[in-house]
Enzyme design. Sequence first.
Site, PDB file in Angstrom:
ATOM      1  N   GLY D 147      17.805 -37.232   0.450  1.00 24.71           N
ATOM      2  CA  GLY D 147      18.035 -39.476   0.087  1.00 24.71           C
ATOM      3  C   GLY D 147      17.391 -39.194  -0.998  1.00 24.71           C
ATOM      4  O   GLY D 147      16.921 -38.862  -2.032  1.00 24.71           O
ATOM      5  N   CYS D 148      18.216 -40.453  -1.270  1.00 25.31           N
ATOM      6  CA  CYS D 148      18.180 -41.120  -2.735  1.00 25.31           C
ATOM      7  C   CYS D 148      16.865 -41.023  -2.978  1.00 25.31           C
ATOM      8  O   CYS D 148      15.915 -40.909  -3.766  1.00 25.31           O
ATOM      9  CB  CYS D 148      18.696 -42.163  -2.799  1.00 25.31           C
ATOM     10  SG  CYS D 148      18.689 -43.923  -1.208  1.00 25.31           S
TER      11      CYS D 148
END
Lengths: 344, 344, 344, 344
Positions: D147-148
């Site tokens: 994920g970011c």
Amino acid sequence: MKHIKAGVIGATGYTGAELVRLLSCHPNVSLAAVSSVSYEGQRISDIYPNLYGICDLTLSAAGDVITGCDAVFAALPHGLSEEIAANCKDAVFIDLGADFRIADESVYKTWYGKPFLHPGLHGSAVYSIPELHRSEIRDAGIIANPGCYPTASALGLAPAIEGGLIETEGIIIDSKSGVTGAGRGLTQNTHFPDTNEAFSAYKAGVHRHTPEIEQQLSRLAGTDVKVTFIPHLLPVNRGIESTIYCRLKKGVSYKTTRLAYENAYKNERFVRIMPQEVYANIKNVRMSNYCDISLHTDAHTGMLIICACIDNMVKGAAGQAIQNMNIRFGFDESAGLLAAPPAF
Amino acid sequence: MKHIKAGVIGATGYTGAELVRLLSCHPNVSLAAVSSVSYEGQRISDIYPNLYGICDLTLSAAGDVITGCDAVFAALPHGLSEEIAANCKDAVFIDLGADFRIADESVYKTWYGKPFLHPGLHGSAVYSIPELHRSEIRDAGIIANPGCYPTASALGLAPAIEGGLIETEGIIIDSKSGVTGAGRGLTQNTHFPDTNEAFSAYKAGVHRHTPEIEQQLSRLAGTDVKVTFIPHLLPVNRGIESTIYCRLKKGVSYKTTRLAYENAYKNERFVRIMPQEVYANIKNVRMSNYCDISLHTDAHTGMLIICACIDNMVKGAAGQAIQNMNIRFGFDESAGLLAAPPAF
Amino acid sequence: MKHIKAGVIGATGYTGAELVRLLSCHPNVSLAAVSSVSYEGQRISDIYPNLYGICDLTLSAAGDVITGCDAVFAALPHGLSEEIAANCKDAVFIDLGADFRIADESVYKTWYGKPFLHPGLHGSAVYSIPELHRSEIRDAGIIANPGCYPTASALGLAPAIEGGLIETEGIIIDSKSGVTGAGRGLTQNTHFPDTNEAFSAYKAGVHRHTPEIEQQLSRLAGTDVKVTFIPHLLPVNRGIESTIYCRLKKGVSYKTTRLAYENAYKNERFVRIMPQEVYANIKNVRMSNYCDISLHTDAHTGMLIICACIDNMVKGAAGQAIQNMNIRFGFDESAGLLAAPPAF
Amino acid sequence: MKHIKAGVIGATGYTGAELVRLLSCHPNVSLAAVSSVSYEGQRISDIYPNLYGICDLTLSAAGDVITGCDAVFAALPHGLSEEIAANCKDAVFIDLGADFRIADESVYKTWYGKPFLHPGLHGSAVYSIPELHRSEIRDAGIIANPGCYPTASALGLAPAIEGGLIETEGIIIDSKSGVTGAGRGLTQNTHFPDTNEAFSAYKAGVHRHTPEIEQQLSRLAGTDVKVTFIPHLLPVNRGIESTIYCRLKKGVSYKTTRLAYENAYKNERFVRIMPQEVYANIKNVRMSNYCDISLHTDAHTGMLIICACIDNMVKGAAGQAIQNMNIRFGFDESAGLLAAPPAF
């Protein structure tokens, strides 16, 4: 692979920094030297941290850029390039300033308030929007890279004017430019809170790109063309949108016009004619060398409306200069310019 | 102090929410009822948290707004207001939708695709930009509040057209609107990442404000006026800037024109003629009921360029509706509209 | 209605301009004089065209503001207010600068690099966030208006600290401010293209609001409080959001905490505790004097997270100064501050 | 030059579109197929006009992407990737969704509300931030792309945790993300006027990236690590800035810490440690695969503050997925990822 050395004079202005960014990734170029009057002796990446690890060259004096480079780019305020050009004996000089754009010295005087400094150099300088002047620059020693507004205006109008599809009287160009167009220099009206959530026209009828647009359109038309050109400041970083109003000649249809545009640009990598009903939008060309054009008619008044969008820093400045360099040195015309524009 | 009860139908759309915001601070008004089809039963401040502690009314059905209010505002998609108007027997009905704006039913049909639902009501409906129609609404039962683009266009052109200073043929209106103009409804092209750092024209030649602009300009001119009107979406929340291109009649000077504008609006609280060389800018009118106008000539082509700016949500919608209400009920025309626009 | 004359020294900075905007609409105030070193002799509306027709006063010298005003506001860089205060014999002096905010001269010296110029004046100066110090300023001759970050931090933490609900060690304040917080002066990092689409921390651990925050929290706690305060620059015009991290004392629940906040501010017009699950957002307080606070717990680590939002130019500067003035002169505390925040 | 065929499932979401943009310019990849449930049968460039002339593939069904591709990327809402992975017998599957990120099924259940669909596949799935897991993916059949927020957090904390420089208790991660992080789907709080000039926290303590961050930090620490993670929505298109608060262990200096970071990343192309006093800023990494990290101490409280910035769409999603692909297929790790970030 053929390889050259390139240098950038005025590398810490916005246009210079964009040249450095793009040249750093160019497959045929070694960026050899960069100069800056304000930051001489510092690393360019200390001024532009986006460049850390990409280009960490130390900023030198302009003279050091000229020596030993095959291509010299200058991104300077007007009035400084002629002297540099005079010193570029062996290098091809690509000027992103205004000094060599206007062919007629009297026009230049009127708009820039002074005569040519080296009139003798102007004969060998070639003004080039590649899509329109590609063949003229293959041996040029000095290439005058066009202004941002003139690029969008000329590409947007060229097929209509060359094809004799529109009246050349009464053309109106309502342009909107992102704030990078005003450069890196600090001014009150580019101070964030004064610009953000703001919008207005500026320099109505007196912007210096006016004679350049007219020179270009007049060449295309083979006759004197005058335009009403009103720029506006748009609260975005990049992008120019020009909404161009003109009258189709009697008997010319939208369909004919559309075909003329598709035909004129069918082999052009960097000009895209939008499908009907899609509006050219600056968001689709940002960070790229594309010029997107959409064509619309107001059935109701018979006007042709041409929307032309470019990234003012790329196709309107650094990218187009590199495209000119590519042509001049025989590289693939799109070398170094292939990064696709982001959707967001 | 004279006091009335007001209600807002469609209070959770952007225009409705702006009405609620302004009416909540109006010295002569008790905001008595607000309605919403989507959020009936909820408090408006739960939908719009900016209103906590300012207006915490529960959203009701439209019928509950009509009953017991002296003034009923409707901020609805077109096609829904005629029915409401028919039910407003005792209340003054101020419509911010399009239903009562177009006088000619055949024009309405052409642009909106349907006939009037209650043709009999249209005779008593008065279209009002207060600066131009103030005297007509003192007894009106239905007030048609103008669209945002037509407001800027009409105020920007009125003195020139009424004074016979310009040619009424070939007028071009290049307008740019902030995103609130598109309303609260979700669409891909108002999704933040699709709008931010973007700019393009839309609905070229087919925007429904075109016939409204032409109706208004034709009345002012006393003859049929057609315009080319191209709207653009501007990545800001609020504000419309219209750059209007027209030709001064032979012998009419900039100075004459300027005087005509200053004279026309000298007693108007909400119209400001910018000093020469200052450009009307949306930032100076945001959150306010002002319309700022600047006048420019392109010496070079002889065109008159008029820049007119309003806040599309205030002078272009809710503020103007309140200004109309103030006139209709005999309040000070600027009551509730005196908050000064912020500089930033 | 009681009426006073007010003046603004430093009226062309952002804080000064916001004071002028708000005072122009204040029912109990006549704005009598405004000064500016940079623009003396010009009309303020020529510098701030948003004020045309609202305040067209000519900018004078500071001395002319002091004479004849009942209340004098100064919005100046630090170091200039003490001298002015010394000259305000008859007027109440409300200082929006830093000179009178820090009570302890040695702390002032550490952070501002110089001693008090007029130590004798500091005894009569009262620091006032009205919600916390209302009773102390009713007779004050000098009112020190708090900084923007300290206002959000103190209002966000006051009920928790005063109620003994949290540990006072280890408090972290992660703040984000709109660009107006940096003022009107031009700097590279507030140049539009350098700020737009950008975000970063700045002055980590060395921002001058740190000692002011600590002074305020220490008073509330009755013991020495140290905080880690990191400001960030947010690419918006207005608004501060502070996300405050602290540890609830053993046995203190979210519910208890929430009740303490609701109770502490239940009679406060300008502090709103958001309903559970609504996050304080700068958009709901812009252009207004509100401070919105939301309370959250991380069930998972037991932390209390307090989000506090204000408009840095209003509750964080000009609005709060006017609120202080209202109290000092016995006006309704919310006079001139009732414009509702726009939703967009 | 080695060449593979790649396909993108879910190509019309933002992450998918960014993959298409980057893969279109990748020297070792032919983008062979793209799919979309919503737009099957249309050209991707009709949905994303920025891609005209760059990628005009017709959108197919997911099944058509799997067949015949060497690498299959999926950019889908969570819950859809396991089934696709099960069908990717011959292709390397690179998942940009959440399905394979959490190793512990019970943790997955807690946060995502359902069990693994194909538990058997999870053993062969490798989670990879290349700088930390490069060696683990050379033969992986399924690569779980992080994920970011976890990417920025893990890169920002890895050297401090691995080096035992900080206390692993009480870490606070205050993150701010551009709006593309919320995807292309329309929601009220990503509608332009609701987002622009707005700022707030969201999902405090309940964001699904929390367990992923903790899983990663716990691995690095060799012990259970819990963090307080609060995301905020930033009114920009791209970029995550995480300001991370932690306590240096007794005796650990800023200098030691700085050296540890420089050392840890000295051979990393895509991680840059900012010079002291320069703050990591999202503007310097936009459109690029860089992670910029700056290190600060609050002398005053002894806290270490780590600022880590990435472009959420590139290093936080599509770029990192391509970096993983490059490693898996033995390409130059930076192939297709060399476009320099623009300064503006």
